[in-house]
Write a protein that holds these residues in place. Sequence first.
Motif, PDB file in Angstrom:
ATOM      1  N   THR A   1      26.936  70.662  43.367  1.00  0.00           N
ATOM      2  CA  THR A   1      27.862  69.616  42.930  1.00  0.00           C
ATOM      3  C   THR A   1      28.185  68.668  44.074  1.00  0.00           C
ATOM      4  OG1 THR A   1      29.866  70.836  43.544  1.00  0.00           O
ATOM      5  CG2 THR A   1      28.910  71.291  41.357  1.00  0.00           C
ATOM      6  N   ARG A   2      28.850  67.560  43.716  1.00  0.00           N
ATOM      7  CA  ARG A   2      29.300  66.639  44.761  1.00  0.00           C
ATOM      8  C   ARG A   2      30.317  67.307  45.678  1.00  0.00           C
ATOM      9  NH1 ARG A   2      29.860  60.492  42.284  1.00  0.00           N
ATOM     10  NH2 ARG A   2      27.733  60.365  41.462  1.00  0.00           N
ATOM     11  N   ALA A   3      31.136  68.176  45.127  1.00  0.00           N
ATOM     12  CA  ALA A   3      32.106  68.890  45.959  1.00  0.00           C
ATOM     13  C   ALA A   3      31.403  69.744  47.004  1.00  0.00           C
ATOM     14  CB  ALA A   3      33.017  69.757  45.084  1.00  0.00           C
ATOM     15  N   ASP A   4      30.265  70.346  46.623  1.00  0.00           N
ATOM     16  CA  ASP A   4      29.484  71.126  47.584  1.00  0.00           C
ATOM     17  C   ASP A   4      29.001  70.229  48.720  1.00  0.00           C
ATOM     18  OD1 ASP A   4      29.722  73.448  46.070  1.00  0.00           O
ATOM     19  OD2 ASP A   4      27.898  73.024  44.930  1.00  0.00           O
ATOM     20  N   LEU A   5      28.502  69.045  48.369  1.00  0.00           N
ATOM     21  CA  LEU A   5      28.032  68.109  49.393  1.00  0.00           C
ATOM     22  C   LEU A   5      29.180  67.658  50.292  1.00  0.00           C
ATOM     23  CD1 LEU A   5      25.586  65.870  47.325  1.00  0.00           C
ATOM     24  CD2 LEU A   5      24.957  67.497  49.111  1.00  0.00           C
ATOM     25  N   GLU A   6      30.323  67.382  49.702  1.00  0.00           N
ATOM     26  CA  GLU A   6      31.450  66.893  50.481  1.00  0.00           C
ATOM     27  C   GLU A   6      31.939  67.928  51.484  1.00  0.00           C
ATOM     28  OE1 GLU A   6      34.435  65.437  47.846  1.00  0.00           O
ATOM     29  OE2 GLU A   6      33.186  63.762  47.125  1.00  0.00           O
ATOM     30  N   ARG A   7      31.823  69.197  51.143  1.00  0.00           N
ATOM     31  CA  ARG A   7      32.217  70.235  52.097  1.00  0.00           C
ATOM     32  C   ARG A   7      31.355  70.193  53.347  1.00  0.00           C
ATOM     33  NH1 ARG A   7      33.908  73.095  47.413  1.00  0.00           N
ATOM     34  NH2 ARG A   7      31.805  73.795  46.896  1.00  0.00           N
ATOM     35  N   LEU A   8      30.119  69.688  53.202  1.00  0.00           N
ATOM     36  CA  LEU A   8      29.231  69.521  54.353  1.00  0.00           C
ATOM     37  C   LEU A   8      29.445  68.184  55.052  1.00  0.00           C
ATOM     38  CD1 LEU A   8      25.817  70.832  52.953  1.00  0.00           C
ATOM     39  CD2 LEU A   8      27.407  72.034  54.470  1.00  0.00           C
ATOM     40  N   GLY A   9      30.236  67.300  54.427  1.00  0.00           N
ATOM     41  CA  GLY A   9      30.451  65.979  55.004  1.00  0.00           C
ATOM     42  C   GLY A   9      29.578  64.898  54.421  1.00  0.00           C
ATOM     43  N   PHE A  10      28.939  65.167  53.287  1.00  0.00           N
ATOM     44  CA  PHE A  10      28.074  64.177  52.635  1.00  0.00           C
ATOM     45  C   PHE A  10      28.757  63.697  51.346  1.00  0.00           C
ATOM     46  CE2 PHE A  10      25.259  66.169  55.557  1.00  0.00           C
ATOM     47  CZ  PHE A  10      24.333  65.202  55.894  1.00  0.00           C
ATOM     48  N   PHE A  11      28.943  62.373  51.268  1.00  0.00           N
ATOM     49  CA  PHE A  11      29.702  61.781  50.176  1.00  0.00           C
ATOM     50  C   PHE A  11      28.800  60.864  49.351  1.00  0.00           C
ATOM     51  CE2 PHE A  11      32.665  63.275  53.234  1.00  0.00           C
ATOM     52  CZ  PHE A  11      33.796  63.649  52.522  1.00  0.00           C
ATOM     53  N   VAL A  12      29.035  60.843  48.041  1.00  0.00           N
ATOM     54  CA  VAL A  12      28.159  60.140  47.099  1.00  0.00           C
ATOM     55  C   VAL A  12      28.896  58.962  46.482  1.00  0.00           C
ATOM     56  CG1 VAL A  12      26.767  60.352  45.001  1.00  0.00           C
ATOM     57  CG2 VAL A  12      26.954  62.299  46.586  1.00  0.00           C
ATOM     58  N   CYS A  13      28.268  57.767  46.557  1.00  0.00           N
ATOM     59  CA  CYS A  13      28.815  56.572  45.910  1.00  0.00           C
ATOM     60  C   CYS A  13      28.318  56.498  44.471  1.00  0.00           C
ATOM     61  CB  CYS A  13      28.350  55.309  46.645  1.00  0.00           C
ATOM     62  SG  CYS A  13      29.029  55.126  48.295  1.00  0.00           S
ATOM     63  N   ASP A  14      29.177  56.044  43.597  1.00  0.00           N
ATOM     64  CA  ASP A  14      28.829  55.940  42.178  1.00  0.00           C
ATOM     65  C   ASP A  14      29.044  54.494  41.725  1.00  0.00           C
ATOM     66  OD1 ASP A  14      28.134  56.616  39.614  1.00  0.00           O
ATOM     67  OD2 ASP A  14      30.056  57.577  39.130  1.00  0.00           O
ATOM     68  N   ALA A  15      27.957  53.698  41.548  1.00  0.00           N
ATOM     69  CA  ALA A  15      26.552  54.045  41.675  1.00  0.00           C
ATOM     70  C   ALA A  15      26.050  53.823  43.104  1.00  0.00           C
ATOM     71  CB  ALA A  15      25.743  53.181  40.706  1.00  0.00           C
ATOM     72  N   ASP A  16      26.586  52.817  43.774  1.00  0.00           N
ATOM     73  CA  ASP A  16      26.264  52.571  45.164  1.00  0.00           C
ATOM     74  C   ASP A  16      27.504  51.994  45.837  1.00  0.00           C
ATOM     75  OD1 ASP A  16      26.357  49.893  44.312  1.00  0.00           O
ATOM     76  OD2 ASP A  16      24.177  49.724  44.198  1.00  0.00           O
ATOM     77  N   LEU A  17      27.401  51.691  47.128  1.00  0.00           N
ATOM     78  CA  LEU A  17      28.580  51.232  47.853  1.00  0.00           C
ATOM     79  C   LEU A  17      29.090  49.898  47.318  1.00  0.00           C
ATOM     80  CD1 LEU A  17      30.612  51.671  50.111  1.00  0.00           C
ATOM     81  CD2 LEU A  17      29.013  50.536  51.677  1.00  0.00           C
ATOM     82  N   GLU A  18      28.173  48.990  46.967  1.00  0.00           N
ATOM     83  CA  GLU A  18      28.603  47.690  46.435  1.00  0.00           C
ATOM     84  C   GLU A  18      29.411  47.875  45.148  1.00  0.00           C
ATOM     85  OE1 GLU A  18      25.925  47.288  49.431  1.00  0.00           O
ATOM     86  OE2 GLU A  18      25.366  48.228  47.525  1.00  0.00           O
ATOM     87  N   ASP A  19      28.942  48.759  44.293  1.00  0.00           N
ATOM     88  CA  ASP A  19      29.651  49.042  43.052  1.00  0.00           C
ATOM     89  C   ASP A  19      31.048  49.590  43.339  1.00  0.00           C
ATOM     90  OD1 ASP A  19      29.845  49.497  40.143  1.00  0.00           O
ATOM     91  OD2 ASP A  19      29.730  51.614  40.680  1.00  0.00           O
ATOM     92  N   GLU A  20      31.141  50.504  44.293  1.00  0.00           N
ATOM     93  CA  GLU A  20      32.430  51.093  44.657  1.00  0.00           C
ATOM     94  C   GLU A  20      33.386  50.018  45.179  1.00  0.00           C
ATOM     95  OE1 GLU A  20      33.592  54.185  44.513  1.00  0.00           O
ATOM     96  OE2 GLU A  20      31.878  55.554  44.358  1.00  0.00           O
ATOM     97  N   LEU A  21      32.897  49.153  46.048  1.00  0.00           N
ATOM     98  CA  LEU A  21      33.756  48.135  46.656  1.00  0.00           C
ATOM     99  C   LEU A  21      34.200  47.098  45.629  1.00  0.00           C
ATOM    100  CD1 LEU A  21      31.868  47.663  50.043  1.00  0.00           C
ATOM    101  CD2 LEU A  21      34.183  48.584  49.757  1.00  0.00           C
ATOM    102  N   ILE A  22      33.287  46.694  44.752  1.00  0.00           N
ATOM    103  CA  ILE A  22      33.638  45.704  43.727  1.00  0.00           C
ATOM    104  C   ILE A  22      34.714  46.259  42.800  1.00  0.00           C
ATOM    105  CG2 ILE A  22      32.758  44.484  41.696  1.00  0.00           C
ATOM    106  CD1 ILE A  22      30.075  44.186  43.290  1.00  0.00           C
ATOM    107  N   ARG A  23      34.583  47.523  42.416  1.00  0.00           N
ATOM    108  CA  ARG A  23      35.598  48.122  41.537  1.00  0.00           C
ATOM    109  C   ARG A  23      36.944  48.263  42.246  1.00  0.00           C
ATOM    110  NH1 ARG A  23      34.541  53.029  40.570  1.00  0.00           N
ATOM    111  NH2 ARG A  23      32.436  53.313  41.390  1.00  0.00           N
ATOM    112  N   SER A  24      36.919  48.594  43.532  1.00  0.00           N
ATOM    113  CA  SER A  24      38.168  48.746  44.276  1.00  0.00           C
ATOM    114  C   SER A  24      38.883  47.415  44.467  1.00  0.00           C
ATOM    115  CB  SER A  24      37.896  49.389  45.636  1.00  0.00           C
ATOM    116  OG  SER A  24      37.490  50.730  45.483  1.00  0.00           O
ATOM    117  N   LEU A  25      38.109  46.365  44.724  1.00  0.00           N
ATOM    118  CA  LEU A  25      38.696  45.042  44.925  1.00  0.00           C
ATOM    119  C   LEU A  25      39.084  44.370  43.610  1.00  0.00           C
ATOM    120  CD1 LEU A  25      36.237  43.741  47.645  1.00  0.00           C
ATOM    121  CD2 LEU A  25      38.716  43.825  47.923  1.00  0.00           C
ATOM    122  N   ARG A  26      38.329  44.701  42.558  1.00  0.00           N
ATOM    123  CA  ARG A  26      38.364  44.059  41.240  1.00  0.00           C
ATOM    124  C   ARG A  26      37.517  42.789  41.296  1.00  0.00           C
ATOM    125  NH1 ARG A  26      43.837  45.893  41.632  1.00  0.00           N
ATOM    126  NH2 ARG A  26      44.219  47.638  40.212  1.00  0.00           N
TER     127      ARG A  26
END
Length: 231
Positions: free
Chosen positions: A133-158
């Motif tokens: 799972t993503r939680a398993d990856l995060e415990r190792l320090g690896f984080f997943v963007c959904d779908a990518d970083l641009e998508d994450e930033l656009i949604r956060s900014l609106r």
Amino acid sequence: MPDGRQRCDIGRVKATTSFRRAAVAWAAGGEGGASAAEAARARAADAGVRRVVLVEGDSDLVALEALAERRGRSLDTEGVSILPLGGAMSIGRFLALCGPAGLDVPVAGLCDAGEAHHFRRVLERTGSGPQHTRADLERLGFFVCDADLEDELIRSLRAEAVVDILGEQGDLRSFRTFQKQPAQRERGLPQQLRRFMGTRSGRKALYARAFVEHLDLDRVPRPLDGLLAHV
């Protein structure tokens, strides 16, 4: 004239940049082989690298550095080096250089949702255990963007705020022309903005910094904020 601390910081930034270039050149599989890997190790020692963050591309690197600056941190002087993979398929070579068989420093990372399966398989092969799972990856320090970083930033900014940023950067006319293309007319504004980011070389990196600089720090995308907190 820079004082002693400033000169030290400038020297660390230069050394970190030199390490990054050497690591990317080695991982690209060009000439040099073992000597290229050794050069990367030597430059890591010069830079005082204590932790490595693997990201897919330059825009991820720029965004993470910009967020660190807004949080009052200098990753270079902390010994945190961000290495762009140039594509998720290269993660195995970078782990070979930075992991226990190489520099032996902690490694963290950021990837797009579409590449998470590849990161997961490589990490499992290198002895990290099952990563279901993503939680398993995060415990190792690896984080997943959904779908990518641009998508994450656009949604956060609106999306409407992103259009304003395009205007500040002098790209609004180009974006309006882009919206008129037949392939874009049926897409919503957030999808159009995300597609527009990839239409010119260097645009994603340019806007990665601009977006992070405009973010409300209470609305930072979770993968980006989580990664920075981890390192």
